[in-house]
Design an enzyme around this catalytic site. Structure first.
Site: not given
Ligand code: ADP
Length: 636
Positions: A561, A69-71, A74, A518
């Site tokens: 750690k 998530p968060g990469t 979307s 580890s």
């Molecule tokens: P995912 O769908 O993988 O969970 P998102 O695309 O929703 O992640 O990412 C959430 C926010 O984090 C994006 O709107 C952006 O602001 C930031 N973000 C995440 N990944 C990137 C990336 N590779 N480059 C630039 N901004 C990113």
């Protein structure tokens, strides 16, 4: 101005820092950084995914994105909608069906026309109503006048009432003939991006609302109760669904049908509602599917749906880290500028604040020479720091705000780990001073980004049969593995054949999330201490993997750690030499602990054990390395 003034090169605040740190970017604050206009160019790292998305967009192919998530999954899906080749968008309308009221008619018109059509029908209906109202007025007046003149007042009133109700009951009919616009686009609009993550069947596939008044002239006509689903709103655009495996199987099945047919009728999704009787004609839904999830999610996915997307598209993996290069650091500087701009309310970052975020990006990657790509979380830190600056009324966000923000924006795991440390202290589970036989403070990672002190105790008893390693649960595997590894070393060290003894090993205050090997040097130290009856220093904690030869090998999460050890009150932390570059602990912990990098188990034992007879101990230690030319193990 004097000629010289014009030639003075501009000085930026960032010039006080190493130019390489910011990848060559020069700025006073991140407001100076140029942000590319298109979303796809704003994506940082993930070069492979970006390339695939560009290709898939020109070919209108589906994409499966696998990663944490968060990469940016979307974000990439949104960018793909921007990239789709230009097409005329469409509006979708429902009309009443005179022959079968439960089978509303579907009409597709060019984008923007839908609104006009509905408006025209409405105006038409209104005109009809008002002309009928005028007619009604004239007739009523006529009746009243006639009844007054003829003296039939009661009769006249009755006729007026009757006329009134007849006309009124005809009015909703007129409104009911107005079509309903269920998918609406602006003329000349771009391809839509629709996020269908976590939607229930109705929101995804369309629905027909329940009508409490199913008859008697008060009912809402069925075509007026039809609602488009995400698949229809995504017509000619992109439909993004994250955590695709959480979608119920029947919905996945329907999604597959929609993908294959490019059209899908709308029907009421809740069985007992009056909407379930209604089923529209086919509604177009030619969308491009971007399904996302982590690797587990792919397993939970309907196999037919998966193979469809795969067969007609691409599969990409999202990176979690990128190399710590000039170029990538420059990209992260731009990332901060992007996040500040997107937020719109927080002040831009000065170079000190940027340097602190970069440090955090290194730290969070958990790998030497890497930067994290879990940018949603990093963006969260940017926002919290910016909010602090804003609350303080400062013109720019500085390092101080970022450092304070890190305290606030900590992960749940990290907070749990703190809580855990506090609680184990209360129960005296953590011992950080004095010496004890057979007890060693190990270190573990909890979740992704939190550490914890995890003491291990060992006890040795003569075995009745073949010697055994006695431990429970997860520890059994770790202990067996590391004891197997250290048995040769132990034999050399103490001359004891561990096959003749039972070794009991226990984690104190065990909990889940402890990662495998580890703990090897911790287990080895505890076992040797117990076997030889040599006390272990309790103000020392350690982490490291171990080879059969006694080399200490690298492990993960070293920064977290060490920080956990410091928080618990430990003074010395033993880590593998090869992890030394991964150590990016916060400033405030640096004074609290001494970090001891080691390459060999002998060094670990020398640091941790407190033997009575030092000479004998050294002699035994020297036995471990005997008869071995030690070729350096390559770092893993
Ligand atoms: P995912 O769908 O993988 O969970 P998102 O695309 O929703 O992640 O990412 C959430 C926010 O984090 C994006 O709107 C952006 O602001 C930031 N973000 C995440 N990944 C990137 C990336 N590779 N480059 C630039 N901004 C990113």
């Amino acid at each position: 101005p004097a000629r010289e003034d014009l030639n003075v090169p501009k000085i930026f605040a960032s010039d006080e820092f190493d130019l390489e740190l910011f990848g060559g970017m020069r700025f006073d604050t991140t407001a100076d950084i140029v942000i590319p206009p298109s979303l796809i160019d704003q994506v940082i790292g993930q070069e492979h995914a970006v390339e695939v998305i560009k290709k898939a967009a020109t070919q209108r192919r589906h994409v499966m994105m696998i990663g944490s998530p968060g990469t940016g999954k979307s974000m990439l899906a949104k960018a793909m909608a921007e990239l789709l080749p230009k097409e005329e968008m469409q509006d979708i309308l429902t009309y009443p069906n005179a022959e079968d009221s439960n089978n509303p008619i579907i009409r597709v018109v060019p984008a923007g026309r839908g609104k006009e059509i509905v408006a025209a029908h409405r105006a038409e209906a209104r005109k009809r109503v008002s002309s009928r109202n005028t007619m009604l007025m004239v007739i009523i007046l006529g009746v009243i006048v006639f009844s007054i003149f003829s003296g039939q007042l009661i009769m006249g009133l009755l006729v007026v009432l009757m006329l009134f109700f007849v006309f009124k009951s005809m009015m909703p009919r007129d409104e009911a003939m107005v079509p309903k616009l269920i998918v609406s686009n602006k003329p000349d609009s771009k391809a839509p991006f629709v996020d269908g993550t976590g939607t229930h069947a109705g929101a995804l596939l369309g629905d027909v609302r329940h009508d409490p008044f199913q008859s008697g002239g008060l009912e809402t006509p069925s075509h007026d109760r039809v609602e488009a689903g995400a698949i229809h709103r995504a017509h000619k655009g992109v439909l993004f669904i994250d955590e695709i495996n959480t979608l119920e199987l029947p919905s996945q099945q329907s999604l597959l049908t929609a993908l294959q047919e490019g059209e899908f009728p709308i029907t009421g999704q809740s069985e007992r509602s009056s909407g379930a009787m209604v089923r529209t004609e086919n509604v177009p839904c030619r969308f491009i599917m971007i399904a996302a999830g982590n690797l587990d999610a792919m397993q939970g996915m309907h196999p037919a749906l998966r193979s469809r997307i795969r067969g007609y598209g691409y599969e990409v993996y999202m990176g979690e880290t990128m190399d710590d290069t000039m170029q990538n650091r420059a990209r992260l500087v731009r990332f901060i500028a992007q996040e500040v701009q997107n937020d719109g309310k927080i002040p831009h970052f000065d170079p000190s604040a940027v340097s602190e975020i970069l440090r955090e990006a290194r730290r969070r990657s958990g790998r030497k020479g890497h930067l994290t790509l879990k940018l949603r979380d990093l963006g969260g830190l940017v926002r919290v720091a910016g909010d602090l600056a804003r609350q303080a009324g400062d013109p720019a966000t500085t390092m101080k705000h970022v450092v304070d923000a890190k305290q606030i924006a900590r992960s749940v795991e990290d907070q749990i780990s703190d809580e855990y440390i506090r609680r184990t202290r209360d129960y005296d589970l953590t011992i950080v001073e004095g010496t004890l036989v057979g007890r060693v403070n190990g270190l573990a990672v909890v979740g992704n980004d939190a550490g914890s002190v995890l003491p291990i105790t060992a006890e040795v008893t003569p075995s009745q049969g073949a010697g055994a390693v006695i431990a429970t649960g997860l520890l059994k595997e770790i202990a067996q593995e590391s004891i197997k590894n250290v048995s040769a070393l132990i034999k050399k060290f103490s001359g004891t054949d561990i096959r003749k003894v039972d070794i009991h090993v226990q984690f104190i205050g065990t909990y889940n999330g402890v990662e495998g090997d580890s703990a090897s040097i911790t287990v080895a130290t505890a076992v040797i201490s117990a076997l030889e009856d040599i006390p272990v220093r309790q103000d020392v904690a350690m982490t490291g993997s171990l080879s059969v030869r006694g080399d200490v090998l690298p492990i993960g999460g070293v920064t977290y750690k060490i920080e956990a050890a410091a928080k618990a009150g430990i003074h010395t932390v033993i880590i593998p030499q090869s992890n030394l570059d991964d150590v990016l602990i916060e400033e405030r912990y640096k004074q609290m602990v001494e970090i001891v990098p080691v390459t060999r188990i002998e060094e670990v034992l020398r640091r941790a054990l407190v033997p009575e007879d030092k000479e004998a101990f050294e002699k035994k230690l020297s036995m471990i390395g005997k008869h071995m030319e030690i070729p350096k193990m390559p770092a893993v």
